[in-house]
Design a protein around this motif. Structure first.
Motif, PDB file in Angstrom:
ATOM      1  N   ASP A 114       0.824  -1.203   0.000  1.00 23.21           N
ATOM      2  CA  ASP A 114       0.000   0.000   0.000  1.00 23.21           C
ATOM      3  C   ASP A 114       0.856   1.251   0.000  1.00 23.21           C
ATOM      4  O   ASP A 114       0.560   2.233  -0.669  1.00 23.21           O
ATOM      5  CB  ASP A 114      -0.932   0.006   1.208  1.00 23.21           C
ATOM      6  N   ALA A 115       1.958   1.182   0.754  1.00 23.23           N
ATOM      7  CA  ALA A 115       2.823   2.343   0.870  1.00 23.23           C
ATOM      8  C   ALA A 115       3.334   2.758  -0.508  1.00 23.23           C
ATOM      9  O   ALA A 115       3.203   3.927  -0.909  1.00 23.23           O
ATOM     10  CB  ALA A 115       3.989   2.025   1.792  1.00 23.23           C
ATOM     11  N   THR A 116       3.864   1.761  -1.239  1.00 20.65           N
ATOM     12  CA  THR A 116       4.379   2.052  -2.575  1.00 20.65           C
ATOM     13  C   THR A 116       3.290   2.647  -3.448  1.00 20.65           C
ATOM     14  O   THR A 116       3.512   3.599  -4.191  1.00 20.65           O
ATOM     15  CB  THR A 116       4.848   0.756  -3.249  1.00 20.65           C
ATOM     16  N   ARG A 117       2.104   2.027  -3.337  1.00 19.87           N
ATOM     17  CA  ARG A 117       1.040   2.467  -4.214  1.00 19.87           C
ATOM     18  C   ARG A 117       0.622   3.895  -3.871  1.00 19.87           C
ATOM     19  O   ARG A 117       0.381   4.716  -4.741  1.00 19.87           O
ATOM     20  CB  ARG A 117      -0.147   1.512  -4.107  1.00 19.87           C
ATOM     21  N   ARG A 118       0.564   4.175  -2.566  1.00 17.46           N
ATOM     22  CA  ARG A 118       0.185   5.524  -2.158  1.00 17.46           C
ATOM     23  C   ARG A 118       1.198   6.531  -2.701  1.00 17.46           C
ATOM     24  O   ARG A 118       0.854   7.592  -3.172  1.00 17.46           O
ATOM     25  CB  ARG A 118       0.091   5.610  -0.636  1.00 17.46           C
ATOM     26  N   LYS A 119       2.469   6.116  -2.638  1.00 19.76           N
ATOM     27  CA  LYS A 119       3.516   6.995  -3.134  1.00 19.76           C
ATOM     28  C   LYS A 119       3.296   7.259  -4.630  1.00 19.76           C
ATOM     29  O   LYS A 119       3.370   8.389  -5.097  1.00 19.76           O
ATOM     30  CB  LYS A 119       4.876   6.330  -2.912  1.00 19.76           C
ATOM     31  N   MET A 146       4.818   6.773 -25.686  1.00 22.00           N
ATOM     32  CA  MET A 146       4.210   7.549 -24.601  1.00 22.00           C
ATOM     33  C   MET A 146       5.185   7.786 -23.463  1.00 22.00           C
ATOM     34  O   MET A 146       4.816   8.311 -22.418  1.00 22.00           O
ATOM     35  CB  MET A 146       2.995   6.801 -24.048  1.00 22.00           C
ATOM     36  N   GLY A 147       6.422   7.344 -23.623  1.00 20.59           N
ATOM     37  CA  GLY A 147       7.411   7.588 -22.577  1.00 20.59           C
ATOM     38  C   GLY A 147       7.820   6.347 -21.819  1.00 20.59           C
ATOM     39  O   GLY A 147       8.616   6.419 -20.884  1.00 20.59           O
ATOM     40  N   GLY A 148       7.294   5.188 -22.195  1.00 19.69           N
ATOM     41  CA  GLY A 148       7.726   3.950 -21.565  1.00 19.69           C
ATOM     42  C   GLY A 148       7.042   3.685 -20.233  1.00 19.69           C
ATOM     43  O   GLY A 148       5.963   4.196 -19.962  1.00 19.69           O
ATOM     44  N   ILE A 149       7.677   2.871 -19.415  1.00 23.30           N
ATOM     45  CA  ILE A 149       7.110   2.482 -18.127  1.00 23.30           C
ATOM     46  C   ILE A 149       8.028   2.963 -17.011  1.00 23.30           C
ATOM     47  O   ILE A 149       9.232   2.697 -17.041  1.00 23.30           O
ATOM     48  CB  ILE A 149       6.964   0.948 -18.051  1.00 23.30           C
ATOM     49  N   LEU A 150       7.492   3.696 -16.061  1.00 18.23           N
ATOM     50  CA  LEU A 150       8.267   4.297 -14.980  1.00 18.23           C
ATOM     51  C   LEU A 150       9.485   5.032 -15.545  1.00 18.23           C
ATOM     52  O   LEU A 150      10.587   4.945 -15.014  1.00 18.23           O
ATOM     53  CB  LEU A 150       8.727   3.225 -13.980  1.00 18.23           C
ATOM     54  N   LYS A 207       1.107   0.183 -10.967  1.00 12.69           N
ATOM     55  CA  LYS A 207       0.374   0.016  -9.720  1.00 12.69           C
ATOM     56  C   LYS A 207       1.319  -0.441  -8.620  1.00 12.69           C
ATOM     57  O   LYS A 207       1.253   0.020  -7.482  1.00 12.69           O
ATOM     58  CB  LYS A 207      -0.730  -1.028  -9.927  1.00 12.69           C
ATOM     59  N   ALA A 208       2.259  -1.353  -8.983  1.00 15.20           N
ATOM     60  CA  ALA A 208       3.180  -1.880  -7.982  1.00 15.20           C
ATOM     61  C   ALA A 208       4.301  -0.894  -7.685  1.00 15.20           C
ATOM     62  O   ALA A 208       4.913  -0.937  -6.626  1.00 15.20           O
ATOM     63  CB  ALA A 208       3.763  -3.211  -8.468  1.00 15.20           C
ATOM     64  N   LYS A 260       6.068  -8.670  -6.958  1.00 19.87           N
ATOM     65  CA  LYS A 260       5.186  -7.560  -6.618  1.00 19.87           C
ATOM     66  C   LYS A 260       4.283  -7.197  -7.791  1.00 19.87           C
ATOM     67  O   LYS A 260       3.100  -6.896  -7.613  1.00 19.87           O
ATOM     68  CB  LYS A 260       6.013  -6.341  -6.195  1.00 19.87           C
ATOM     69  N   VAL A 261       4.844  -7.242  -9.008  1.00 21.44           N
ATOM     70  CA  VAL A 261       4.022  -6.942 -10.194  1.00 21.44           C
ATOM     71  C   VAL A 261       2.921  -7.988 -10.333  1.00 21.44           C
ATOM     72  O   VAL A 261       1.754  -7.676 -10.547  1.00 21.44           O
ATOM     73  CB  VAL A 261       4.889  -6.910 -11.475  1.00 21.44           C
ATOM     74  N   SER A 262       3.326  -9.248 -10.168  1.00 21.16           N
ATOM     75  CA  SER A 262       2.370 -10.338 -10.278  1.00 21.16           C
ATOM     76  C   SER A 262       1.249 -10.168  -9.258  1.00 21.16           C
ATOM     77  O   SER A 262       0.074 -10.361  -9.560  1.00 21.16           O
ATOM     78  CB  SER A 262       3.104 -11.659 -10.077  1.00 21.16           C
ATOM     79  N   ALA A 263       1.617  -9.758  -8.049  1.00 16.65           N
ATOM     80  CA  ALA A 263       0.612  -9.569  -7.006  1.00 16.65           C
ATOM     81  C   ALA A 263      -0.311  -8.407  -7.335  1.00 16.65           C
ATOM     82  O   ALA A 263      -1.480  -8.402  -6.946  1.00 16.65           O
ATOM     83  CB  ALA A 263       1.304  -9.327  -5.679  1.00 16.65           C
TER      84      ALA A 263
END
Lengths: 419, 304
Positions: free
Chosen positions: A11-16, A88-92, A349-350, A357-360
């Motif tokens: 959740d912390a990561t996601r909130r960030k 579109m700029g890729g991922i992260l 999301k992860a 973590k991605v899988s989750a």
């Protein structure tokens, strides 16, 4: 396998991530700045091939051998999705780099190349496989080396793994709704089941037979299988004529598929005289069969090139711009296109590329701009929620949409009562 | 089911056996010449058929684009073109590869298998991996319906007619032409044929090219019943060898009888049982018979 992952830990990561997204909208934000928000040390703790500017993924299809006929469309669609994501700029903040491997229509080769991608190249995700046999060959490797596979084909179900996202329909999803429709709209009471002789048609027909006999109160008047590559169907067509079923339910594949429909037409079994429903013919197959030989018959999938929605118009236009105006898009090709996008959303999301973590994070991921309209990954079984669609073949090789399920159909790879 | 319906099904089933017979014979004919007369195990036979299939595809595209009015008539001409192209390809293959291997018949198996893989990749690179389908003339893709409920496939009739014509030509040529005489002499006794002044190398090349050309015709005709793709030829190769081996190599009459027996067994067994089981029954009977007659049904008494 149930989804026993504890989501609260992330959740912390996601909130960030949410904070980042809301503070500075992605548009206008340079990928460099975005990449700095997600330093490599943070987003890659397991030694994947991720740098400050790049993330490497793998593609594992048959570019040669007998399956190249079918897998070419998937290879193209995945590449298109990756190109669009990069534009579109890729991922992260990182561009996607693809390592292409050729499974060469040979299952041990698939296993070998999967190992190479995961162990040597350390790719963050893999898009690949087409036949169930190739998927079964690579599955233990993905589970052991903890990789993430996006698998595009409709298949027989009876499988679920934290290391695979299934973007095609599993058997129950593809079969039940179409049979209900055949029974209700076409008043089909008697069914003749025909298939190529391997696991997908056999499992699917088993499910179909149970549904026809137990739920619909109908009758199966024939069920038979022909070896892969069989080219002579005249005797079978005579048997069908003798049995006079309301509905021919066909799951024939490969070169046999072409022979089957050409010979049906030559024997006078055409769409205006006989109701035929199949789950193994998309626009790609019609290229080989010839539109005039499939005209009037029905196919059940969850995507057709002719679906009328803005997402699909954009997708088909982009596909044709890249691969030529004559290119067609079938169900599986569209499914393959979903893969890289679904992975992008899960990674975002992860907030990390780490496979576990991605899988989750995959459960519940939505794709609102999907060409099929809308789709969502199932929380527990990791297949896609999708609407069932029935298309009627036209002489130009396209399908006219005959029916769409009003609701999303839930994927159910382990159907109770159908085993 | 009424009596007339049963009669119709029976007639159609009889026809489907005959039409399968024609298909198998046409498939095996080119190979019977190459394998039977020359002893070359040509694994690329299927790919020569694919040349024929793609010839139909390309011709149909060309005709469609440039002279759509001719669409109903191009098919027979395209079949001739398929013969010529496959003939030339066979000629080239004999000249580059096969002629070096006559003394090592088993090696022809490996060499031609390699050639077949190479040709598949050439098709794939040229036409793409996906199956294609040319526009066939409408008259060939329908059915004749003399009475209600009785549908005779026209493509089956067409393949039958073509098979009779091609088989007739081959038998005539083998028995009554100078080429046929040379081939028979070479098969019977190569050194002696050489000694009497027959150019056996030239005979071999022509024989191989004719066999390949007939494969091209077969491939072209089969576009009416089957698929056109890089690996389409591999669908036919097993049946082709089966027909030739079972009939007894070096005997065209044997090929005809063998195609007939295999076709009838397969058609009838498929009607009364599942397709896969029908195949099992057909193959096991062939294996059983070959165990007692390894030389095939008919073998000509020649010194090799």
């Amino acid at each position: 396998m149930p989804n026993n992952f504890d989501e609260s830990a992330f959740d912390a990561t996601r909130r960030k991530l949410l904070k980042v997204l809301s503070a500075s909208p992605l548009v206008g934000m340079s990928s460099l700045a975005l990449a700095q928000q997600f330093p490599t040390a943070k987003v890659n703790t397991t030694g994947l091939a991720v740098t400050d500017t790049e993330v490497t993924v793998g593609q594992l299809h048959s570019a040669t051998g007998t399956m190249a006929i079918s897998e070419t469309g998937s290879i193209q669609a995945e590449q298109l999705a990756i190109d669009q994501i990069n534009a579109m700029g890729g991922i992260l903040g990182r561009k996607i780099k693809v390592i292409k491997e050729d499974g060469a229509s040979d299952w041990p080769t698939f296993a070998e190349k999967a190992k190479k991608l995961l162990v040597n190249d350390r790719v963050a995700s893999v898009y690949g496989c087409w036949t169930s046999a190739s998927r079964k060959a690579v599955l233990p490797i993905f589970e052991k080396e903890n990789g993430l596979l996006y698998y595009p084909t409709m298949y027989e179900g009876l499988e679920q793994s934290m290391n695979v996202i299934y973007t095609g329909q599993e058997a129950v999803q593809q079969i039940l709704w179409s049979l209900d429709w055949a029974n209700k709209e076409k008043k089909a009471k008697t069914y003749y089941l025909v298939g190529s002789d391997y696991i997908w048609p056999r499992t699917s027909h088993k499910i179909a037979r149970k549904h026809i006999e137990k739920k619909l109160g109908g009758k199966v008047v024939g069920e038979e299988y022909y070896p892969l590559g069989h080219t002579n169907f005249n005797s079978m067509i005579n048997k069908i004529k003798a049995a006079k079923p309301d509905c021919i339910y066909a799951i024939v594949v490969g070169g046999s598929n072409v022979a089957f429909y050409k010979q049906l037409k030559a024997a006078g079994v055409t769409g205006d005289k006989q109701f035929l429903l199949t789950i193994s013919v998309t626009e790609d197959e019609v290229l080989g069969i010839g539109g005039e030989n499939f005209a009037g018959f029905y196919s059940a999938c969850h995507y057709f090139q002719s679906i009328d929605n803005p997402n699909n118009k954009k997708f088909v236009a982009a596909f044709k711009a890249k691969y030529g105006a004559d290119a067609v898009v079938g169900d599986v090709t569209q499914n393959a296109y979903l893969g890289p996008w679904l992975w992008k959303f899960a990674v975002e999301k992860a907030g990390t590329f780490d496979v576990t973590k991605v899988s989750a994070a995959c459960g519940g991921i939505e794709f609102k701009d999907a060409p099929m309209g809308y789709t969502r990954i199932h929380n527990t079984n990791r297949h896609l929620w999708s609407k069932a669609i029935i298309g009627q073949g036209q002489t130009d090789g396209q399908f006219k949409i005959a029916a769409i399920s009003p609701e999303l159909v839930e994927p159910d790879p382990f159907p109770k009562g159908y085993q | 089911m009424t009596f007339s319906e049963m009669l119709n099904i029976g007639l159609m089933q009889g026809f489907s056996g005959l039409s399968l017979f024609a298909v198998l014979l046409l498939m095996g004919l080119g190979l019977a010449i190459i394998f039977g007369q020359m002893g070359v195990i040509n694994m690329a036979h299927g790919e020569f058929m694919t040349i024929g299939a793609y010839t139909i595809y390309v011709s149909s595209r060309v005709v469609e684009l440039h002279m759509p009015a001719l669409l109903p008539y191009y098919f027979p001409i395209a079949i001739l073109v398929a013969f010529v192209l496959a003939f030339v390809a066979g000629w080239a293959l004999e000249w580059t590869v096969i002629r070096h291997l006559y003394k090592r018949p088993l090696d022809t198996l490996l060499a031609t298998w390699g050639v077949s893989l190479g040709m598949q990749q050439v098709f794939r690179s040229t036409f793409g991996g996906k199956e294609v389908s040319g526009t066939l003339p409408d008259w060939i893709m329908g059915s004749l319906t003399p009475v209600e409920g009785l549908d005779i496939p026209i493509n089956g009739l067409f393949v039958m007619g073509l098979t009779i014509a091609v088989t007739g030509c081959v038998i005539m040529a083998l028995n009554h032409s100078r080429w046929g005489l040379r081939v028979r002499a070479t098969v019977a006794n190569r050194p002696m044929a050489n000694a009497t002044g027959i150019n056996t190398r030239k005979t071999d090349r022509l024989t191989f090219a004719i066999g390949s050309g007939i494969a091209g015709i077969a491939g072209a005709a089969f576009t009416t019943i089957g698929s056109t793709g890089p690996t389409s030829g591999s669908l036919y190769i097993v049946d082709s060898f089966l027909v030739v081996t079972f009939g007894g190599t070096a005997n065209l009459f044997g090929t005809v009888i063998s195609a007939f027996l295999i076709a009838q067994t397969q058609a009838i067994s498929e009607f009364f049982m599942d397709g896969s089981n029908g195949r099992v029954l057909t193959y096991s009977s062939i294996v059983l018979i070959l165990m007692f007659r390894p030389q095939g049904l008919f073998a000509s008494k020649v010194r090799r």
